[in-house]
Write an enzyme that holds these catalytic residues in place. Sequence first.
Site, PDB file in Angstrom:
ATOM      1  N   CYS A  30      88.019  34.622  51.749  1.00 55.85           N
ATOM      2  CA  CYS A  30      88.913  33.671  51.310  1.00 55.85           C
ATOM      3  C   CYS A  30      90.387  34.227  50.978  1.00 55.85           C
ATOM      4  O   CYS A  30      91.297  33.541  50.906  1.00 55.85           O
ATOM      5  CB  CYS A  30      88.530  33.047  49.914  1.00 55.85           C
ATOM      6  SG  CYS A  30      86.849  32.207  50.066  1.00 55.85           S
ATOM      7  N   HIS A  50      94.394  29.983  46.741  1.00 60.19           N
ATOM      8  CA  HIS A  50      93.043  29.510  47.395  1.00 60.19           C
ATOM      9  C   HIS A  50      92.600  28.512  46.552  1.00 60.19           C
ATOM     10  O   HIS A  50      92.296  28.338  45.506  1.00 60.19           O
ATOM     11  CB  HIS A  50      92.214  30.983  47.348  1.00 60.19           C
ATOM     12  CG  HIS A  50      90.917  30.527  47.650  1.00 60.19           C
ATOM     13  ND1 HIS A  50      90.690  29.632  48.910  1.00 60.19           N
ATOM     14  CD2 HIS A  50      89.613  30.934  47.193  1.00 60.19           C
ATOM     15  CE1 HIS A  50      89.320  29.613  48.915  1.00 60.19           C
ATOM     16  NE2 HIS A  50      88.752  30.360  48.225  1.00 60.19           N
ATOM     17  N   ASN A  89      86.295  23.682  49.394  1.00 59.93           N
ATOM     18  CA  ASN A  89      86.864  25.312  49.625  1.00 59.93           C
ATOM     19  C   ASN A  89      86.726  25.527  51.256  1.00 59.93           C
ATOM     20  O   ASN A  89      85.526  25.635  51.773  1.00 59.93           O
ATOM     21  CB  ASN A  89      85.906  26.181  48.875  1.00 59.93           C
ATOM     22  CG  ASN A  89      86.222  27.907  49.178  1.00 59.93           C
ATOM     23  OD1 ASN A  89      86.847  27.961  49.914  1.00 59.93           O
ATOM     24  ND2 ASN A  89      85.643  28.452  48.108  1.00 59.93           N
TER      25      ASN A  89
HETATM   26  O1  UT7 Z   1      85.934  30.874  47.517  1.00 70.84           O
HETATM   27  C1  UT7 Z   1      85.458  32.049  46.703  1.00 70.84           C
HETATM   28  C2  UT7 Z   1      84.062  31.661  46.641  1.00 70.84           C
HETATM   29  N1  UT7 Z   1      83.509  30.895  45.592  1.00 70.84           N
HETATM   30  C3  UT7 Z   1      83.991  30.422  44.476  1.00 70.84           C
HETATM   31  O2  UT7 Z   1      85.271  30.405  44.146  1.00 70.84           O
HETATM   32  C4  UT7 Z   1      83.132  29.787  43.487  1.00 70.84           C
HETATM   33  C5  UT7 Z   1      83.111  30.014  41.969  1.00 70.84           C
HETATM   34  N2  UT7 Z   1      82.331  29.363  40.964  1.00 70.84           N
HETATM   35  C6  UT7 Z   1      82.359  28.221  41.019  1.00 70.84           C
HETATM   36  O3  UT7 Z   1      83.311  27.366  41.357  1.00 70.84           O
HETATM   37  C7  UT7 Z   1      81.493  27.468  39.825  1.00 70.84           C
HETATM   38  O4  UT7 Z   1      80.735  28.693  39.433  1.00 70.84           O
HETATM   39  C8  UT7 Z   1      80.488  26.503  40.300  1.00 70.84           C
HETATM   40  C9  UT7 Z   1      81.433  25.421  40.693  1.00 70.84           C
HETATM   41  C10 UT7 Z   1      79.879  27.072  41.752  1.00 70.84           C
HETATM   42  C11 UT7 Z   1      79.571  26.175  39.354  1.00 70.84           C
HETATM   43  O5  UT7 Z   1      80.017  25.732  38.335  1.00 70.84           O
HETATM   44  P1  UT7 Z   1      79.767  26.311  37.016  1.00 70.84           P
HETATM   45  O6  UT7 Z   1      80.544  25.744  35.942  1.00 70.84           O
HETATM   46  O7  UT7 Z   1      79.754  27.955  36.955  1.00 70.84           O
HETATM   47  O8  UT7 Z   1      78.141  25.869  36.757  1.00 70.84           O
HETATM   48  P2  UT7 Z   1      76.741  26.644  36.252  1.00 70.84           P
HETATM   49  O9  UT7 Z   1      76.387  27.597  37.768  1.00 70.84           O
HETATM   50  O10 UT7 Z   1      77.055  27.689  35.131  1.00 70.84           O
HETATM   51  O11 UT7 Z   1      75.813  25.474  36.253  1.00 70.84           O
HETATM   52  C12 UT7 Z   1      75.590  24.660  35.009  1.00 70.84           C
HETATM   53  C13 UT7 Z   1      74.625  23.963  35.006  1.00 70.84           C
HETATM   54  C14 UT7 Z   1      73.292  24.694  35.188  1.00 70.84           C
HETATM   55  O12 UT7 Z   1      72.228  24.036  34.480  1.00 70.84           O
HETATM   56  P3  UT7 Z   1      71.760  24.637  33.085  1.00 70.84           P
HETATM   57  O13 UT7 Z   1      71.470  26.040  33.223  1.00 70.84           O
HETATM   58  O14 UT7 Z   1      73.294  24.501  32.050  1.00 70.84           O
HETATM   59  O15 UT7 Z   1      70.706  23.823  32.477  1.00 70.84           O
HETATM   60  C15 UT7 Z   1      72.611  24.270  36.573  1.00 70.84           C
HETATM   61  O16 UT7 Z   1      71.365  24.449  36.987  1.00 70.84           O
HETATM   62  O17 UT7 Z   1      74.577  22.902  36.227  1.00 70.84           O
HETATM   63  C16 UT7 Z   1      73.324  23.094  36.934  1.00 70.84           C
HETATM   64  N3  UT7 Z   1      73.795  22.746  38.351  1.00 70.84           N
HETATM   65  C17 UT7 Z   1      74.079  21.489  39.222  1.00 70.84           C
HETATM   66  N4  UT7 Z   1      73.921  20.212  38.224  1.00 70.84           N
HETATM   67  C18 UT7 Z   1      74.226  19.461  39.068  1.00 70.84           C
HETATM   68  C19 UT7 Z   1      74.152  23.638  39.288  1.00 70.84           C
HETATM   69  N5  UT7 Z   1      74.260  23.163  40.618  1.00 70.84           N
HETATM   70  C20 UT7 Z   1      74.367  21.814  40.177  1.00 70.84           C
HETATM   71  C21 UT7 Z   1      74.600  20.683  40.969  1.00 70.84           C
HETATM   72  N6  UT7 Z   1      74.598  19.460  40.391  1.00 70.84           N
HETATM   73  N7  UT7 Z   1      75.051  20.648  42.074  1.00 70.84           N
END
Ligand code: UT7
Length: 334
Positions: free
Chosen positions: A132, A256, A286
């Site tokens: 990215c 980005h 993204n």
């Molecule tokens: O281009 C460079 C590469 N990538 C990035 O820049 C991505 C960087 N990371 C992110 O953007 C974020 O980490 C995400 C958007 C991918 C995820 O957001 P987050 O706030 O970090 O969420 P999380 O992974 O901590 O998940 C929070 C909760 C979890 O449940 P518990 O453990 O709190 O009960 C997940 O299981 O949300 C759950 N979860 C979902 N719920 C509904 C994970 N994916 C989903 C989903 N829908 N699609």
Amino acid sequence: MAAQLVTGVTITGWGSALPERTVTNEEIATLFDTSDEWIVERSGIHTRHVATGPFVDPPADPHPPLSGLGTTGTLAARAAREALQVAGLEGTDVDMVVLCTTTADQLIPASSASVAAELGVTGGAMDINAACAGFTYGIVTASGLIAAGARRIVLIGAETLSRATNWSDRTNAFLFGDGAGAVVVEATPSDGSLLGWDLGVDGSLVDLLYAHHGSGMAMRGKEVFRRAVTATVASARASLERAKLDVDDVALFVPHQANIRIMDAVAARLGLPQEKVASVIGSTGNTSSASIPLALVDAIRAGRVSEGDHLLLAGFGAGMTWASAVWRWQGNRP
Ligand code: UT7
């Protein structure tokens, strides 16, 4: 005759291309347990464009022509043609194609080769894969080539991430989209536009985000998020320092487009107000190497960029790589 080394660079054309098919969060929610509300709150993404994947009919030919429909090369060529048109140039006027992508259409040859064929460029073509951070690596590379004597380069960021997405992984499948943005970078006798830049990599972090041959992307999202904010802020500050500019001198920040929360956190830490941030994440998701040029082209078309403005580009990605650049906008004249 002594050759004069021209070191000034300027952007004289810009263009973009997005696949026709848009996919809403509601459609994503038919694949796994998620919701529009969760995706918007966690990422700021409403829709994304896709050229392949579960929402697009597969091509009849499993090995379409190198520049066939739904390929990185096709999107790249469409964006590049638009950029050339704005610059008032033909492909044959261009020395080289530099294509930034993580989703090359095949292992061999580089996708830039088919783009060069489409445009009629014969001076050279290469792909850059810095994930990215790719387009920002590309703008530094293109400026370096011009400093070394090239006159005109088509610089493209293009991706078909839909082919590398694991569509059953709810932790990241909703994030990605396809698209391409392109600029024409030309030598100019006036002062240069690249005032400061910073590139970096921490290769010990390859496991944070990767896709092996033939398998979809895997990502430790939270870890990427945390490191992305720190690395992008540090890199942006380094570029501004090298440009001898202050954050208040920045007219437009083009980050980005990874996640609106990352973009907001970086802007806030740098002290940049929301109205100075270019954002297309809501409608593109993204798009990796394509995200900065897509946001830049959108801002240019919206009249948000004026002659003399200082733009700050900054990105981070798999590797982990990061990159930033301070660019003085000179208007579209060589
Ligand atoms: O281009 C460079 C590469 N990538 C990035 O820049 C991505 C960087 N990371 C992110 O953007 C974020 O980490 C995400 C958007 C991918 C995820 O957001 P987050 O706030 O970090 O969420 P999380 O992974 O901590 O998940 C929070 C909760 C979890 O449940 P518990 O453990 O709190 O009960 C997940 O299981 O949300 C759950 N979860 C979902 N719920 C509904 C994970 N994916 C989903 C989903 N829908 N699609």
